[in-house]
Design a protein around this motif. Structure first.
Motif, PDB file in Angstrom:
ATOM      1  N   PRO A  97       8.846  -0.089  -5.068  1.00  0.00           N
ATOM      2  CA  PRO A  97       8.441   1.309  -5.047  1.00  0.00           C
ATOM      3  C   PRO A  97       7.060   1.500  -5.670  1.00  0.00           C
ATOM      4  CG  PRO A  97      10.177   0.963  -6.668  1.00  0.00           C
ATOM      5  CD  PRO A  97      10.016  -0.331  -5.925  1.00  0.00           C
ATOM      6  N   CYS A  98       6.341   2.499  -5.181  1.00  0.00           N
ATOM      7  CA  CYS A  98       5.018   2.840  -5.713  1.00  0.00           C
ATOM      8  C   CYS A  98       5.138   3.211  -7.189  1.00  0.00           C
ATOM      9  CB  CYS A  98       4.461   4.013  -4.912  1.00  0.00           C
ATOM     10  SG  CYS A  98       3.007   4.764  -5.642  1.00  0.00           S
ATOM     11  N   VAL A  99       4.201   2.747  -8.009  1.00  0.00           N
ATOM     12  CA  VAL A  99       4.260   3.025  -9.444  1.00  0.00           C
ATOM     13  C   VAL A  99       4.110   4.517  -9.721  1.00  0.00           C
ATOM     14  CG1 VAL A  99       3.464   0.779 -10.248  1.00  0.00           C
ATOM     15  CG2 VAL A  99       1.781   2.534  -9.668  1.00  0.00           C
ATOM     16  N   CYS A 100       3.548   5.241  -8.764  1.00  0.00           N
ATOM     17  CA  CYS A 100       3.265   6.655  -8.973  1.00  0.00           C
ATOM     18  C   CYS A 100       4.365   7.542  -8.394  1.00  0.00           C
ATOM     19  CB  CYS A 100       1.917   6.980  -8.346  1.00  0.00           C
ATOM     20  SG  CYS A 100       1.424   8.679  -8.534  1.00  0.00           S
ATOM     21  N   CYS A 101       4.590   7.478  -7.074  1.00  0.00           N
ATOM     22  CA  CYS A 101       5.525   8.423  -6.438  1.00  0.00           C
ATOM     23  C   CYS A 101       6.873   7.786  -6.110  1.00  0.00           C
ATOM     24  CB  CYS A 101       4.903   9.006  -5.170  1.00  0.00           C
ATOM     25  SG  CYS A 101       4.756   7.796  -3.838  1.00  0.00           S
ATOM     26  N   GLN A 102       7.026   6.488  -6.367  1.00  0.00           N
ATOM     27  CA  GLN A 102       8.277   5.762  -6.145  1.00  0.00           C
ATOM     28  C   GLN A 102       8.624   5.559  -4.675  1.00  0.00           C
ATOM     29  OE1 GLN A 102       9.896   4.435  -8.949  1.00  0.00           O
ATOM     30  NE2 GLN A 102       8.025   5.236  -9.846  1.00  0.00           N
ATOM     31  N   TRP A 160       0.826  -1.194   0.000  1.00  0.00           N
ATOM     32  CA  TRP A 160       0.000   0.000   0.000  1.00  0.00           C
ATOM     33  C   TRP A 160       0.868   1.254   0.000  1.00  0.00           C
ATOM     34  CZ3 TRP A 160      -4.681   1.534  -0.960  1.00  0.00           C
ATOM     35  CH2 TRP A 160      -5.201   2.689  -0.377  1.00  0.00           C
ATOM     36  N   CYS A 161       0.541   2.192  -0.884  1.00  0.00           N
ATOM     37  CA  CYS A 161       1.198   3.506  -0.835  1.00  0.00           C
ATOM     38  C   CYS A 161       0.233   4.467  -0.158  1.00  0.00           C
ATOM     39  CB  CYS A 161       1.538   4.010  -2.233  1.00  0.00           C
ATOM     40  SG  CYS A 161       2.234   5.692  -2.167  1.00  0.00           S
ATOM     41  N   ASP A 162       0.631   4.994   1.014  1.00  0.00           N
ATOM     42  CA  ASP A 162      -0.275   5.868   1.765  1.00  0.00           C
ATOM     43  C   ASP A 162      -0.215   7.309   1.262  1.00  0.00           C
ATOM     44  OD1 ASP A 162       2.204   6.532   2.697  1.00  0.00           O
ATOM     45  OD2 ASP A 162       1.810   6.038   4.792  1.00  0.00           O
ATOM     46  N   VAL A 163       0.616   7.552   0.266  1.00  0.00           N
ATOM     47  CA  VAL A 163       0.648   8.889  -0.342  1.00  0.00           C
ATOM     48  C   VAL A 163      -0.371   8.955  -1.489  1.00  0.00           C
ATOM     49  CG1 VAL A 163       2.076  10.580  -1.565  1.00  0.00           C
ATOM     50  CG2 VAL A 163       3.071   9.227   0.284  1.00  0.00           C
ATOM     51  N   CYS A 164      -0.331   7.951  -2.342  1.00  0.00           N
ATOM     52  CA  CYS A 164      -1.188   7.954  -3.540  1.00  0.00           C
ATOM     53  C   CYS A 164      -2.442   7.097  -3.376  1.00  0.00           C
ATOM     54  CB  CYS A 164      -0.421   7.418  -4.744  1.00  0.00           C
ATOM     55  SG  CYS A 164       1.232   8.056  -4.891  1.00  0.00           S
ATOM     56  N   TYR A 165      -2.524   6.355  -2.263  1.00  0.00           N
ATOM     57  CA  TYR A 165      -3.650   5.423  -2.081  1.00  0.00           C
ATOM     58  C   TYR A 165      -3.714   4.422  -3.234  1.00  0.00           C
ATOM     59  CZ  TYR A 165      -5.310   8.035   1.917  1.00  0.00           C
ATOM     60  OH  TYR A 165      -5.394   8.617   3.147  1.00  0.00           O
TER      61      TYR A 165
END
Ligand SMILES: [Zn+2]
Length: 138
Positions: free
Chosen positions: A119-124, A106-111
Motif C-alpha cells: 500500500p502507498c505510504v500516504c493514501c494506503q 507507483w501511486c497515481d493518487v499521490c505521485y
C-alpha cells in the motif's frame, strides 16, 4: 622483467583474497509461486533460489513480476542459492526488450514512488507496478 611479473601476480593474488565473496551477475527468468521461494531459471534450465534484503524479498514475492527476464547482481551462497546485493545498489533489474528496467511501484493518487510492493505510504491505495528506464531514475 621477471621481478615485475612476480609483483603483478602477487598484487593480483592479494586483491583476490581481499574481496570474497565473488560478485556475479545472474541472468534468467523469474518464477514466482505464492508460498514458494522465488527462483530464477537460467538459460540452461537451472533453478536457483533467490534471496535478498527486505524490499528485494517483497519484490521477489510479487506475482506481477513472475516470468520477467531478470538480471541480478550478488553472489552465490550455495550452488543453487543466490544472495542479491542490497536494493539501493540497484542490484535487481528487469530486462524488457533487452533494456534494463528498474522495478518500482507507483501511486497515481499521490505521485509517490516506492521500491517495494504494497500500500502507498500516504493514501494506503495499492501501488501499481511500474518498470522504469534506469536512465530516467539516475
Ligand atoms: Zn497514495
Amino acid at each position: 622483467m621477471r621481478v615485475c611479473l612476480c609483483l603483478l601476480a602477487l598484487a593480483a593474488f592479494s586483491l583476490h583474497a581481499a574481496t570474497p565473496p565473488k560478485n556475479e551477475i545472474l541472468h534468467g527468468k523469474l518464477v514466482v509461486h505464492s508460498g514458494e521461494a522465488p527462483v530464477i531459471e537460467t538459460a540452461e534450465h537451472k533453478r536457483i533460489v533467490l534471496d535478498g534484503d527486505q524490499p528485494t524479498r517483497k519484490v521477489l514475492h510479487d506475482p506481477r513480476v513472475n516470468g520477467f527476464e531478470l538480471e541480478a547482481h550478488g553472489h552465490f551462497t550455495a550452488p543453487d542459492k543466490f544472495q542479491i546485493d542490497p536494493q539501493h545498489t540497484r542490484a535487481l533489474v528487469v530486462l524488457e526488450g533487452g533494456k534494463p528496467k528498474m522495478i518500482t511501484y507507483w501511486c497515481d493518487v499521490c505521485y509517490i514512488r516506492a521500491y517495494a510492493p504494497g500500500p502507498c505510504v500516504c493514501c494506503q491505495k495499492d501501488t501499481d507496478l511500474d518498470l522504469r528506464d534506469l536512465d530516467d531514475i539516475r
